[in-house]
Structure formats: structure tokens, C-alpha cells
Scaffold this active site. Structure first.
Site, mmCIF file in Angstrom:
data_model
loop_
_atom_site.group_PDB
_atom_site.id
_atom_site.type_symbol
_atom_site.label_atom_id
_atom_site.label_comp_id
_atom_site.label_asym_id
_atom_site.label_seq_id
_atom_site.Cartn_x
_atom_site.Cartn_y
_atom_site.Cartn_z
ATOM 1 N N SER A 67 3.757 -2.917 -3.465
ATOM 2 C CA SER A 67 3.675 -1.751 -3.397
ATOM 3 C C SER A 67 5.114 -1.659 -2.484
ATOM 4 O O SER A 67 5.847 -1.452 -2.485
ATOM 5 C CB SER A 67 3.015 -0.330 -3.370
ATOM 6 N N HIS A 72 10.135 8.128 7.754
ATOM 7 C CA HIS A 72 11.270 8.956 8.101
ATOM 8 C C HIS A 72 11.364 9.355 9.521
ATOM 9 O O HIS A 72 10.384 9.823 9.165
ATOM 10 C CB HIS A 72 10.890 9.771 7.151
ATOM 11 N N CYS A 87 -0.716 -1.015 -4.423
ATOM 12 C CA CYS A 87 -1.669 -1.141 -5.534
ATOM 13 C C CYS A 87 -3.618 -2.233 -5.822
ATOM 14 O O CYS A 87 -2.874 -3.497 -4.715
ATOM 15 C CB CYS A 87 -0.375 -2.539 -6.959
#
Length: 120
Positions: A67, A72, A87
Site C-alpha cells: 500500500s 507532510h 493491506c
């Protein structure tokens, strides 16, 4: 796993407070620690996108076979947001998601401000 008990995976979303601001402007350092973490947990990187902003903050998205990992940073506030999702296609990766997040919290020597776990 049968279809009734199948859970697509654990998605952790955190906001961290960081005292060492230089780590919030060091995208190369984050990429390096990410490569170490991927190797440690046997995760397969498909691609990575890095964007450094004018104030040296950065946004990075790591696409994984399992995944993704996204970050940020906001050095002006001493904060970052981090998103880890793996996943459960062949196995339950929930503990691995928690361990990966713990490794990042340790790398940043951070205090967790917000921590969300979403069972997908």
C-alpha cells in the site's frame, strides 16, 4: 481469511510534534530511514515521490506493493503528519503497521499529538 472476517488492513494516521526541526527539513534523511524500515519489515517499494518546498519542508509519498507511506512536514510549527497503510491480502499486517509507525516516532523523537487507527 474468509470474506466475513477479512479486513483489508490497518491505516494509521498520526500528527507528531518534533523538537529536532532539522529532521522536518531533511527529506533525504527521511528517505534513508524509510529504506531501512522497508528492509526491516520486508516491504516492497514500487515508487517514491519527493517534493521539497521553498521553506525546506517536504511531502513524500512511498507507494508500496502492500500500500503506502506518506508524510507532510511543517517545520515552522515543529509538526508532521504521517500516514501508514498496509493491506492484509495474504496476511494480517496490523502489527507491522504499528511497528513501522513506532519506528518513525522513534526516528523523529516525537510526541504523538493525534493518533488514529482505521480498520479498513
Amino acid at each position: 481469511m474468509n470474506s466475513i472476517s477479512y479486513s483489508p488492513g490497518l491505516h494509521k494516521l498520526t500528527t507528531l510534534q518534533v523538537e529536532e526541526n532539522q529532521k522536518l527539513t531533511d527529506s533525504k534523511g527521511f528517505v534513508a530511514v524509510t529504506h531501512t524500515i522497508l528492509e526491516k519489515y520486508n516491504l516492497e517499494k514500487l515508487g517514491i515521490v519527493v517534493h521539497d518546498f521553498e521553506n525546506n519542508s517536504f511531502t513524500i509519498a512511498v507507494c508500496l506493493k502492500e500500500s503506502h507511506i506518506c508524510i507532510h512536514t511543517w517545520p515552522e510549527f515543529g509538526q508532521l503528519t504521517l500516514d501508514v497503510y498496509l493491506c492484509n491480502y495474504l496476511q494480517d499486517n496490523s502489527q507491522k503497521v504499528k511497528a513501522v509507525m513506532d519506528d518513525y516516532v522513534a526516528y523523529f523523537n516525537a510526541i504523538i499529538i493525534k493518533d488514529f487507527e482505521i480498520e479498513r
